[in-house]
Design a protein around this motif. Structure first.
Motif, PDB file in Angstrom:
ATOM      1  N   UNK B  29       0.803  -1.091   0.079  1.00  0.00           N
ATOM      2  CA  UNK B  29      -0.061  -0.169  -0.136  1.00  0.00           C
ATOM      3  C   UNK B  29       0.836   1.358  -0.082  1.00  0.00           C
ATOM      4  N   UNK B  30       1.921   1.245   0.749  1.00  0.00           N
ATOM      5  CA  UNK B  30       2.850   2.420   1.147  1.00  0.00           C
ATOM      6  C   UNK B  30       3.357   3.061  -0.498  1.00  0.00           C
ATOM      7  N   UNK B  31       3.762   2.424  -1.437  1.00  0.00           N
ATOM      8  CA  UNK B  31       4.024   2.816  -2.635  1.00  0.00           C
ATOM      9  C   UNK B  31       2.965   3.852  -3.191  1.00  0.00           C
ATOM     10  N   UNK B  32       1.896   3.485  -3.065  1.00  0.00           N
ATOM     11  CA  UNK B  32       0.660   4.304  -3.620  1.00  0.00           C
ATOM     12  C   UNK B  32       0.509   5.616  -3.000  1.00  0.00           C
ATOM     13  N   UNK B  33       0.746   5.258  -1.485  1.00  0.00           N
ATOM     14  CA  UNK B  33       0.601   6.608  -0.723  1.00  0.00           C
ATOM     15  C   UNK B  33       1.715   7.528  -1.042  1.00  0.00           C
ATOM     16  N   UNK B  34       3.069   7.060  -1.155  1.00  0.00           N
ATOM     17  CA  UNK B  34       4.270   7.882  -1.462  1.00  0.00           C
ATOM     18  C   UNK B  34       4.020   8.526  -2.817  1.00  0.00           C
ATOM     19  N   UNK B  35       3.594   8.019  -3.908  1.00  0.00           N
ATOM     20  CA  UNK B  35       3.053   8.515  -5.384  1.00  0.00           C
ATOM     21  C   UNK B  35       2.056   9.706  -5.050  1.00  0.00           C
ATOM     22  N   UNK B  36       1.069   9.320  -4.414  1.00  0.00           N
ATOM     23  CA  UNK B  36       0.104  10.250  -4.154  1.00  0.00           C
ATOM     24  C   UNK B  36       0.975  11.906  -3.317  1.00  0.00           C
ATOM     25  N   UNK B  37       1.780  11.334  -2.400  1.00  0.00           N
ATOM     26  CA  UNK B  37       2.462  12.742  -1.607  1.00  0.00           C
ATOM     27  C   UNK B  37       3.249  13.232  -2.672  1.00  0.00           C
ATOM     28  N   UNK B  38       3.957  12.519  -3.488  1.00  0.00           N
ATOM     29  CA  UNK B  38       5.010  13.314  -4.268  1.00  0.00           C
ATOM     30  C   UNK B  38       4.036  14.162  -5.172  1.00  0.00           C
ATOM     31  N   UNK B  39       2.963  13.547  -5.903  1.00  0.00           N
ATOM     32  CA  UNK B  39       2.166  14.458  -6.764  1.00  0.00           C
ATOM     33  C   UNK B  39       1.474  15.795  -6.151  1.00  0.00           C
ATOM     34  N   UNK B  40       1.183  15.810  -5.000  1.00  0.00           N
ATOM     35  CA  UNK B  40       0.672  16.800  -4.221  1.00  0.00           C
ATOM     36  C   UNK B  40       1.758  17.797  -3.389  1.00  0.00           C
ATOM     37  N   UNK B  41       3.041  17.487  -3.911  1.00  0.00           N
ATOM     38  CA  UNK B  41       4.001  18.366  -3.195  1.00  0.00           C
ATOM     39  C   UNK B  41       4.701  19.253  -4.162  1.00  0.00           C
ATOM     40  N   UNK B  42       5.090  20.014  -3.568  1.00  0.00           N
ATOM     41  CA  UNK B  42       5.973  21.313  -4.256  1.00  0.00           C
ATOM     42  C   UNK B  42       7.153  20.621  -5.066  1.00  0.00           C
ATOM     43  N   UNK B  43       7.362  21.498  -6.378  1.00  0.00           N
ATOM     44  CA  UNK B  43       8.350  21.174  -7.181  1.00  0.00           C
ATOM     45  C   UNK B  43       9.846  20.908  -6.408  1.00  0.00           C
ATOM     46  N   UNK B  44       9.783  21.846  -5.479  1.00  0.00           N
ATOM     47  CA  UNK B  44      11.278  21.815  -4.736  1.00  0.00           C
ATOM     48  C   UNK B  44      11.423  20.512  -4.094  1.00  0.00           C
ATOM     49  N   UNK B  45      10.334  20.483  -3.219  1.00  0.00           N
ATOM     50  CA  UNK B  45      10.643  19.390  -2.421  1.00  0.00           C
ATOM     51  C   UNK B  45      10.764  17.892  -3.311  1.00  0.00           C
ATOM     52  N   UNK B  46       9.819  17.658  -4.338  1.00  0.00           N
ATOM     53  CA  UNK B  46       9.957  16.516  -5.090  1.00  0.00           C
ATOM     54  C   UNK B  46      11.065  16.338  -5.798  1.00  0.00           C
ATOM     55  N   UNK B  47      11.583  17.393  -6.344  1.00  0.00           N
ATOM     56  CA  UNK B  47      13.028  17.440  -6.915  1.00  0.00           C
ATOM     57  C   UNK B  47      14.137  16.913  -5.975  1.00  0.00           C
ATOM     58  N   UNK B  48      13.876  17.488  -4.782  1.00  0.00           N
ATOM     59  CA  UNK B  48      14.805  17.424  -3.855  1.00  0.00           C
ATOM     60  C   UNK B  48      14.749  15.873  -3.219  1.00  0.00           C
TER      61      UNK B  48
END
Lengths: 295, 295
Positions: B29-48
């Motif tokens: 389940x966690x991989x999907x939660x992570x996926x959702x979390x990245x998609x809802x994050x700011x660019x800076x946070x995601x790229x870092x």
């Protein structure tokens, strides 16, 4: 009279027969191209016949033996772990007393099964990227970042593990159904005889599941040359061709990228010929040992 | 459930067992939660790479951008079209093929020839390249029919359906025959209404199959404009297809990290299935057992 009565039955079969004739038998006939110097403009009928030259050519390609080995290795590993892990999970899940918890686990584990490799591949690449969560987790233990997807040491492990991960829910449910159908009296009798849970699992549950385990084993035999085309196609890259290139991906690149239709079809025929033996054998064994019939 | 003495060993086992099962459940389940979390994050946070399981710098920008992204919307449209048309046609062919084949030899003398005709395709296939050539020669390239017609009859599903039809009491059919009904009306008015559970099962298999397939899109669509959603997603993952990125995208991409955008699209590609599969689960389980061991 009889014919008239049966006429509607023939009519109903027309669409299915047509589709099968064109798109299943057509390609089977098209296999003749493996013996031709195939030119798309001339088609199957007019291209020049060259005997076994295509086969000679592909069998002497430097990568061919490696590809054959990769295919067998990856798919045998997938079959072994794809069977053992769900079996273990089913046995462990069977020991859980709380039904809601059981259902929750079952549902969660089933999730990846329903998704495509396009989606799951995207997730894998995200998880295992250099800045991804797996490397972040490892860095907590002082491990340097690993390029999982571009490492010949790691890539095949990831392919096998992620395939087991995706398919786990499916086999687990089949195994759970087999456990449920075991006669409860056997457990009560074992209890009276003083057998603990461990002994019960070993002497009642496992033997009770033997026939379904054998069935799944034999049915997977037919797919030994299918190492998981779409999974590998989405995840691999030229760096890991050495360990991850399998027959299907090799045929795909040879045929559709290099446009070497006929040599690619020759490998395809080689694979189909072995597969037809394996599939027939697997159905035969499944019928012998588990009374399994498709028709 | 039986009653067991809770010995110390048993208690320890339960704790270890539940922890282990919980970890495996998280892995699914966690991989999907992570996926959702990245998609809802700011660019800076995601790229870092600082996003774990909770969005960092929450924003809906990626999803807002997708709402106007023609490639995404167009491929979603292709997929919807394919799912509706494909499932309808597949089911129709399953009914029309399964019904005559479910008859006995007395009712339909030619049954056995048709059975062989279809069964052979389950053992032997032409392979990738000849199939590609046949699809090309029949003029389906670059049209949605290339994704529907070649696989319009799933022999496996027809077998599942015919096994179900066989379980329908003969009395029902004979009563209809006496009332003067022909085969067509027996199929539509007697067989199909009592087969709803298996129709639902096979229909759902087919529907999810159409939603999920992506490789046929790569194979048969020359133009990315005709890609179904999963094929489009696969190009994001493998990034083999540079022509998908347009000039307007490039300017926005500078602001929007590629990572948030990609995860948002993958998440949306998985979402419909994630929403419905817990409810579909029981149908799938039923469908799996329909095809297994017969007494």
């Amino acid at each position: 009279m009889k014919l008239k009565k049966e006429l509607p039955l023939h009519l109903m079969l027309i669409p299915g027969v047509l589709v099968t004739l064109i798109y299943a038998y057509g390609p089977m006939f098209g296999i003749v191209m493996a013996f031709q110097k195939f030119q798309p403009a001339l088609g199957f009928l007019k291209s020049k016949w060259i005997g076994l030259k295509n086969f000679e050519y592909v069998f002497h390609l430097p990568d061919f033996n490696q590809v054959l080995w990769n295919t067998t290795f990856i798919s045998v590993m997938k079959i072994v772990f794809g069977l053992a892990v769900p079996l273990l999970m089913a046995l462990l899940l069977n020991e859980v007393a709380k039904n809601w918890f059981k259902r929750m686990i079952q549902t969660s584990i089933f999730l990846p099964f329903f998704l495509s490799w396009a989606v799951l591949g995207g997730i894998m690449i995200e998880l295992f990227s250099l800045k991804g969560p797996v490397n972040a987790l490892l860095s907590l233990f002082g491990v340097d970042p690993i390029m999982f997807m571009a490492s010949n040491n790691w890539f095949v492990t990831i392919i096998i593990a992620s395939d087991v991960w995706k398919g786990m829910g499916y086999n687990m449910i089949i195994f759970l159904a087999a456990i449920v159908s075991i006669n409860a009296n056997l457990y009560e009798a074992a209890e009276v005889d003083g057998a603990g849970r461990w002994k019960q699992a070993l002497h009642i549950t496992l033997p009770g599941m033997a026939s379904i385990i054998i069935l799944i084993c034999t049915l997977s035999l037919g797919g030994v040359l299918n190492a998981g085309f779409d999974q590998i196609l989405i995840l691999y890259n030229p760096i890991v061709y050495e360990k991850a290139d399998v027959i299907d991906t090799f045929v795909y690149r040879l045929g559709l990228f290099d446009q070497q239709y006929a040599p690619a079809a020759a490998i395809g025929l080689f694979k189909s010929a072995i597969s037809v033996v394996l599939v027939s054998l697997s159905y035969y064994l499944a019928y012998r040992f588990s009374n399994y019939r498709i028709f | 459930m039986h009653f067991y003495k809770q010995t110390a060993g048993r208690k320890l086992f339960n704790v270890v067992n539940l922890s282990f099962l919980t970890i495996v459940t998280f892995m699914c389940v966690v991989p999907f939660i992570h996926l959702l979390a990245v998609s809802l994050s700011s660019n800076a946070a995601a790229s870092a790479g600082s996003v774990k399981l909770w969005p960092v710098g929450f924003t809906l920008e990626a999803y807002g951008f997708l709402g106007q992204k023609p490639e995404f919307l167009r491929s979603l449209g292709v997929t919807l079209q394919r799912v509706v048309l494909g499932t309808a046609i597949n089911m129709l062919l399953v009914f029309l093929t399964a019904y005559p084949l479910s008859k006995t030899h007395e009712q339909f003398r030619y049954r056995v020839y048709y059975v062989w005709f279809f069964a052979i395709t389950m053992f032997f296939g032409g392979g990738l390249i000849p199939t590609y050539i046949v699809v090309k020669e029949t003029g389906l390239m670059n049209s949605i029919w290339a994704l529907i017609i070649p696989g319009a009859l799933s022999v496996w599903n027809a077998v599942l359906m015919l096994n179900f039809f066989r379980g329908i009491p003969r009395d029902m059919e004979e009563a209809a025959l006496i009332d003067g009904a022909g085969h067509w009306s027996i199929l539509w008015k007697v067989y199909l209404p009592v087969s709803l559970p298996s129709i639902a099962t096979i229909g759902l298999f087919t529907l999810v199959g159409h939603w999920n397939s992506w490789f046929d899109g790569i194979l048969y669509m020359n133009s990315p404009d005709n890609y179904p959603l999963q094929t489009y997603l696969s190009t994001l993952v493998t990034s083999i297809n540079i022509k998908m990125i347009t000039v307007e995208d490039l300017s926005t991409l500078q602001n929007l990290s590629e990572r948030t955008l990609r995860t948002a699209q993958i998440f949306l590609g998985a979402l419909p299935i994630m929403l419905v599969y817990p409810f579909l689960q029981k149908y799938f389980i039923k469908g799996m057992t329909v095809g297994s061991v017969k007494e």
